[in-house]
Design a protein around this motif. Structure first.
Motif, short mmCIF file in Angstrom:
data_model
loop_
_atom_site.label_atom_id
_atom_site.label_comp_id
_atom_site.label_asym_id
_atom_site.label_seq_id
_atom_site.Cartn_x
_atom_site.Cartn_y
_atom_site.Cartn_z
N ARG A 295 -25.54 -12.38 70.64
CA ARG A 295 -24.38 -13.28 70.77
C ARG A 295 -23.28 -12.89 69.78
O ARG A 295 -22.10 -12.85 70.14
CB ARG A 295 -24.84 -14.72 70.52
N LEU A 296 -23.65 -12.60 68.52
CA LEU A 296 -22.65 -12.26 67.51
C LEU A 296 -22.04 -10.88 67.77
O LEU A 296 -20.83 -10.69 67.62
CB LEU A 296 -23.29 -12.30 66.12
N LEU A 297 -22.89 -9.91 68.15
CA LEU A 297 -22.36 -8.57 68.44
C LEU A 297 -21.42 -8.57 69.62
O LEU A 297 -20.52 -7.73 69.72
CB LEU A 297 -23.52 -7.61 68.69
N ARG A 302 -11.72 -10.03 71.92
CA ARG A 302 -10.72 -9.33 71.11
C ARG A 302 -10.70 -9.77 69.65
O ARG A 302 -10.23 -9.03 68.80
CB ARG A 302 -9.33 -9.53 71.72
N CYS A 303 -11.17 -10.95 69.39
CA CYS A 303 -11.06 -11.48 68.03
C CYS A 303 -12.41 -11.70 67.37
O CYS A 303 -12.53 -12.46 66.40
CB CYS A 303 -10.25 -12.79 68.04
N GLU A 395 -16.41 2.79 71.39
CA GLU A 395 -15.09 2.88 70.74
C GLU A 395 -14.98 1.87 69.61
O GLU A 395 -14.51 2.19 68.51
CB GLU A 395 -13.99 2.65 71.78
N LYS A 396 -15.43 0.65 69.88
CA LYS A 396 -15.37 -0.38 68.85
C LYS A 396 -16.32 -0.06 67.71
O LYS A 396 -16.00 -0.25 66.53
CB LYS A 396 -15.73 -1.74 69.47
N MET A 397 -17.51 0.44 68.03
CA MET A 397 -18.46 0.81 66.98
C MET A 397 -17.91 1.91 66.09
O MET A 397 -18.05 1.86 64.86
CB MET A 397 -19.78 1.26 67.61
#
Length: 462
Positions: A295-297, A302-303, A395-397
């Protein structure tokens, strides 16, 4: 409503004409109008398996009329097949020994058995709820036996397969993402890197460990108290009755059972189920962690953290268009919360064994079975609706990995902890990269920084 008159040792009582139960079941219905929680159908089926096995054992060891054995077996098979569920209406909140549920089964089986005997032309043979269906038994040893049968059967047929499926999918995801490097987090703060596959391997090992603990603790639940009768002495049961019933039950269910080593223990203590539920509590704690981490990951999109994506199964808000929530995580964590609460109830109830009997049996098995059912269903649902569709946002990682200050840990062996801390603090205060802060500090050249700070070299111990 049409009724018929049934009689027990208290006297006559009216029973609905279309119901197969007798006087004692009817009295329980009228005397315990508490809540809506019915005796779990798994207990009903376990009782039917037990009564079938006891009838066969009585035929072997007590020379019960073969026609009665056949009739009781036939009736039990109807219950096992789920054809008579409506005839077991009793609530959990009844006598603590489960006597009324035992008699409910005895009465229904006797009713069906006698109908069967009539159809076979044996009107001269009658099956009595106590003298025949309950022969060589007491509620005090049959109810705890049914508790154990229901637990072992449900665990093997439902819970363990759910665990194995969940673990297998985690293993696949672990392999899929074994080379995806990301930042770690401890204390909810940035930490040194690992691969997403390594992170998932922790989840997988949790499931594997819990599966092992469930299997190991289930071993103790395979011990059955049948044969102890009222107080553990085996009064009115033939020698070898418990062993014969266990052998027959193992044949019927395909699940291994053995007689309790001490019937006096089996009647008054439910430490086996308490121990078993401890494994369920451990599983609940682990699935709470797994669901929460996912859930947290997936928070955002976007925020939040947004390192993983999960399936969009339904709209998430009645007011915010386009919002999608981690509903499967929410459902599974609520399941875990319920299981943790059930464990407190079971532990207290199991402590209430007074003299030769514990009289909190119904609430113990109700909570054990609810925990297993919720965990099995919750794991299967989360697996199908979330875990299979879990994907990494590489990409985010990579973005977080590049921004993290904790890569500075790789510099410790080269410039020391305090110098490395100085660089990290400088980069944070000046809102620059670690590399820029390191070069500006004069402690490292650009070439040295690039040589020492390589995230993929930080993910495995040497």
């Amino acid at each position: 409503m049409k009724t018929r008159t049934e009689t027990d040792t208290i006297g006559p009582i009216e029973v609905p004409a279309d119901r197969f139960w007798g006087a004692q079941t009817q009295r329980s219905l009228e005397n315990f109008k508490i809540g809506t929680e019915k005796m779990p159908i798994a207990v009903v089926r376990a009782f039917a398996e037990l009564k079938k096995a006891t009838a066969i054992a009585n035929g072997q060891l007590k020379d019960m009329d073969a026609r009665k054995v056949t009739a009781i077996t036939y009736a039990a098979d109807q219950v096992i097949a789920g054809k008579l569920d409506d005839h077991f209406p009793l609530v959990v909140w009844q006598t603590g020994s489960g006597t009324q549920s035992n008699m409910n089964m005895n009465e229904v089986l006797a009713y069906i058995a006698n109908d069967y005997l009539d159809e076979q032309g044996h009107e001269d043979v009658r099956v009595h709820p106590n003298d025949d269906v309950n022969a060589s038994q007491s509620s005090n040893d049959t109810f705890p036996t049914a508790m154990h049968i229901a637990t072992v059967v449900y665990a093997e047929h439902d819970l363990l397969p759910a665990l194995q499926q969940f673990e297998a999918t985690l293993a696949k995801k672990e392999a899929d993402f074994k080379d995806v490097v990301k930042i770690g987090r401890t204390h909810l703060q940035d930490a040194t890197p690992l691969t997403f596959g390594q992170e998932l391997s922790g989840f997988r090992h949790m499931l594997a460990t819990c599966t092992k603990m469930v299997r190991e603790s289930l071993h103790y639940v395979r011990a059955l108290t049948i044969g102890g009768t009222a107080v553990g002495t085996g009064l009115n049961a033939p020698i070898g009755f418990g062993a014969a019933v266990c052998e027959q039950l193992s044949k019927q269910t395909g699940v291994t059972f053995q007689p309790s080593e001490n019937y006096f223990h089996g009647l008054t203590s439910h430490d086996e189920l308490t121990h078993f539920h401890g494994a369920l509590k451990a599983l609940a704690a682990d699935v709470f962690k797994i669901a929460n981490d996912i859930r947290l990951l997936a928070s955002g999109p976007r925020c939040g953290i947004g390192e993983v994506t999960i399936p969009a199964n339904e709209p998430g808000s009645s007011i915010m268009p386009g919002k999608v929530n981690p509903t499967q995580s929410e459902a599974l964590t609520m399941v875990a919360a319920q299981v943790l609460g059930n464990d407190a109830t079971i532990g207290f109830a199991a402590s209430q064994g007074h003299f030769q009997l514990n009289v909190f049996k119904p609430v113990i098995i109700y909570n054990v079975l609810q925990s297993m059912r919720l965990l099995a269903d919750g794991l299967n649902n989360f697996h199908d609706k979330c875990l299979i569709g879990l994907e990494a946002d590489e990409e985010k990682m990579n973005q977080y990995l590049g921004d993290s200050l904790m890569l500075v840990t790789a510099l410790n062996p080269h410039i020391g902890y305090e110098n490395a801390a100085h660089i990290a603090k400088k980069a944070h205060a000046e809102k620059t990269t670690l590399k820029a802060a390191a070069i500006a500090s004069g402690l490292l050249t650009e070439e040295q920084f690039d040589q020492y700070v390589v995230p993929k070299n930080m993910i495995a111990s040497k």
